[in-house]
Design a protein around this motif. Sequence first.
Motif, PDB file in Angstrom:
ATOM      1  N   ARG A  51       0.619  -1.456   0.187  1.00 36.50           N
ATOM      2  CA  ARG A  51      -0.169  -0.223   0.131  1.00 36.50           C
ATOM      3  C   ARG A  51       1.146   1.205   0.076  1.00 36.50           C
ATOM      4  N   TRP A  52       0.051   2.239  -0.612  1.00 38.96           N
ATOM      5  CA  TRP A  52       0.977   3.571  -0.181  1.00 38.96           C
ATOM      6  C   TRP A  52       0.428   4.138   0.280  1.00 38.96           C
ATOM      7  N   ARG A 103      -2.676  10.498   2.987  1.00 41.36           N
ATOM      8  CA  ARG A 103      -3.177   9.629   2.191  1.00 41.36           C
ATOM      9  C   ARG A 103      -2.851   8.238   2.540  1.00 41.36           C
ATOM     10  N   ASP A 104      -3.284   7.135   2.742  1.00 36.09           N
ATOM     11  CA  ASP A 104      -3.096   5.476   2.531  1.00 36.09           C
ATOM     12  C   ASP A 104      -3.668   4.895   1.485  1.00 36.09           C
ATOM     13  N   THR A 105      -2.727   4.385   0.866  1.00 42.35           N
ATOM     14  CA  THR A 105      -3.484   4.093  -1.104  1.00 42.35           C
ATOM     15  C   THR A 105      -3.321   2.788  -1.468  1.00 42.35           C
ATOM     16  N   ASP A 106      -4.449   1.925  -1.988  1.00 40.09           N
ATOM     17  CA  ASP A 106      -3.303   0.254  -2.250  1.00 40.09           C
ATOM     18  C   ASP A 106      -2.903   0.878  -3.831  1.00 40.09           C
ATOM     19  N   ARG A 107      -3.122   2.381  -4.683  1.00 42.75           N
ATOM     20  CA  ARG A 107      -3.172   2.458  -5.221  1.00 42.75           C
ATOM     21  C   ARG A 107      -2.657   3.945  -5.701  1.00 42.75           C
ATOM     22  N   ALA A 146      10.952   3.547 -17.109  1.00 40.27           N
ATOM     23  CA  ALA A 146      10.174   4.717 -16.581  1.00 40.27           C
ATOM     24  C   ALA A 146       9.178   3.585 -16.305  1.00 40.27           C
ATOM     25  N   VAL A 147       8.917   2.542 -16.996  1.00 40.62           N
ATOM     26  CA  VAL A 147       6.889   2.036 -16.366  1.00 40.62           C
ATOM     27  C   VAL A 147       7.662   1.003 -15.863  1.00 40.62           C
ATOM     28  N   GLY A 148       8.703  -0.262 -17.054  1.00 41.59           N
ATOM     29  CA  GLY A 148       9.047  -0.843 -16.234  1.00 41.59           C
ATOM     30  C   GLY A 148       9.830  -0.887 -14.808  1.00 41.59           C
ATOM     31  N   GLY A 149      10.058   0.334 -14.116  1.00 38.46           N
ATOM     32  CA  GLY A 149      10.546   0.282 -13.115  1.00 38.46           C
ATOM     33  C   GLY A 149      10.014   0.940 -11.823  1.00 38.46           C
ATOM     34  N   LEU A 150       8.164   0.685 -12.090  1.00 40.45           N
ATOM     35  CA  LEU A 150       7.385   1.643 -11.061  1.00 40.45           C
ATOM     36  C   LEU A 150       6.794   0.368 -10.210  1.00 40.45           C
ATOM     37  N   PRO A 151       7.598   0.338  -9.091  1.00 41.80           N
ATOM     38  CA  PRO A 151       7.323  -0.475  -8.118  1.00 41.80           C
ATOM     39  C   PRO A 151       5.218  -0.691  -8.110  1.00 41.80           C
ATOM     40  N   VAL A 189       1.773   0.907  -8.518  1.00 41.51           N
ATOM     41  CA  VAL A 189       2.263   3.147  -8.684  1.00 41.51           C
ATOM     42  C   VAL A 189       2.570   2.734  -9.947  1.00 41.51           C
ATOM     43  N   ASP A 190       1.276   3.672 -11.121  1.00 37.70           N
ATOM     44  CA  ASP A 190       1.840   3.768 -12.393  1.00 37.70           C
ATOM     45  C   ASP A 190       1.729   5.235 -12.950  1.00 37.70           C
ATOM     46  N   TRP A 191       2.504   5.601 -13.750  1.00 36.71           N
ATOM     47  CA  TRP A 191       2.087   7.111 -15.017  1.00 36.71           C
ATOM     48  C   TRP A 191       1.566   7.009 -15.874  1.00 36.71           C
TER      49      TRP A 191
END
Length: 418
Positions: free
Chosen positions: A230-231, A240-244, A387-392, A395-397
């Motif tokens: 979680r984030w 805020r704590d959130t799933d994504r 950039a996209v491949g390294g996202l944990p 998390v998305d961009w």
Amino acid sequence: MSTLILGGGVTGLAAAWHLQQRGEAVEVWEAADSIGGWMKTLPWEGGHYETGPQGVLWQKGTTVDRLFSAIGLPFKSPGTGARWVGKGGRLIPVPASPPALMFSSLMSLGAKLRMMGEPFMPVRDGEPEEGLSAFIERRLGRGVATELLPAMVAGVLAAPAEILSVDAIPKLRQWEATGSLVNGIRKSGVSHMVVPEGGMGQLPICLASKLAKVHTSLRAERLEVLPGNRWRVTGGGESRDTDRVVLALPAFEAAALLGPVASQSAEALAAIPYTSVDLWHSRHTPLPALKDSFGFLIHPPEGRGYLGSLVPSWMDPQSAPAGFMQLRSFIGGAFGKPADLDSWEGIFARLKHWIPELSDAASVRHERADRAIPRPELGHRARVQAAVGGLPAGVDWLSNARFGPGVRDILEGLESWN
Ligand SMILES: Cc1cc2nc3c(=O)[nH]c(=O)nc-3n(C[C@H](O)[C@H](O)[C@H](O)COP(=O)(O)OP(=O)(O)OC[C@H]3O[C@@H](n4cnc5c(N)ncnc54)[C@H](O)[C@@H]3O)c2cc1C
């Protein structure tokens, strides 16, 4: 599943709308005091002006049409306006159809004949990544790549075609994949520029009105991973704590947030350059020649920093008060800006060079669009993949630097995202 979207531009708001439609809990944080990002329609003495997009490419039954219908956004199309390219000291009409191009003085006969061979050129699978000019030269010939492409690209990305990746305009590879550009264009059909009633800024306003939680003046400052992937997002005194977390942000803003938690992504995002451009809005006595006109773009070597001018009052007649024609001139970008283009006098002199009958401006306003347009230079594909491949996980961009420069590219990208 809860999602916190950072960025209340059209990308963040449209992404939030898609998630909410699927029944997910979504919240949007926007750093500025109003939503829309670059997509804002602001009042100006009896009319308005656009800070960013002038219109969006629309076609019946496609993504943009589906979204506008679903959110109940009324829009209008001005039709197909006349367009010109400024070259050889004069404005040359851009033909409305491929056959008409054969009679145009935009290119030499040799260039036109070579262009006709496009459907017979072999298709490449897209690897390795090609430059934009190289791609156009391979498919359509050197004449199109050197005589027509530079002005068209300067008008969209405010950058020289020679430094850009073919991925700067994702439609090109999609069309080529159908066998040829001609075939791809024929299959996908013709799109028209449309403008929502009241201006482009109505699109983010309409989207936000359908969303349960959109906060303005709330800048995300920190991301932290919590147990269970979680984030936690903090900023502006909120947490805020959130799933994504979805970063619907320009690459450089996303890089700043990701630095401490995803250094590979952050580095790749920070390496995506952005272009600034100066926009000059002006009002004049209407000219018959520009009455039904989209505007004109200048062949960059001749423009020397003056990229061209559009006619917003043709696209959206409410933008100018009755009895006026409104222009929007684009200056600088990645081409640089000579000193004469720092003032209205210099810009007006350039305008007069191309349209000698243009009257003095009744009113003028200048806006600087700072780091407003991503510049997908050669190597962009690897940067986006890293950039996209390294996202944990979690998390998305999402961005025009990922999906393509126009609003249509973003909305199409979002439809197939996730
Ligand atoms: C001058 C100009 C003309 C254009 N013309 C056209 C056109 O005619 N047709 C077309 O299709 N496209 C056009 N475009 C492109 C189009 O406008 C963009 O692709 C689109 O608006 C980008 O939207 P976005 O939401 O991805 O980014 P942005 O609009 O940049 O939105 C990002 C948002 O994130 C917010 N933000 C930043 N950091 C944070 C943070 N830490 N926390 C929270 N929020 C944050 C920002 O304040 C901003 O509101 C034009 C663009 C420009 C600049």
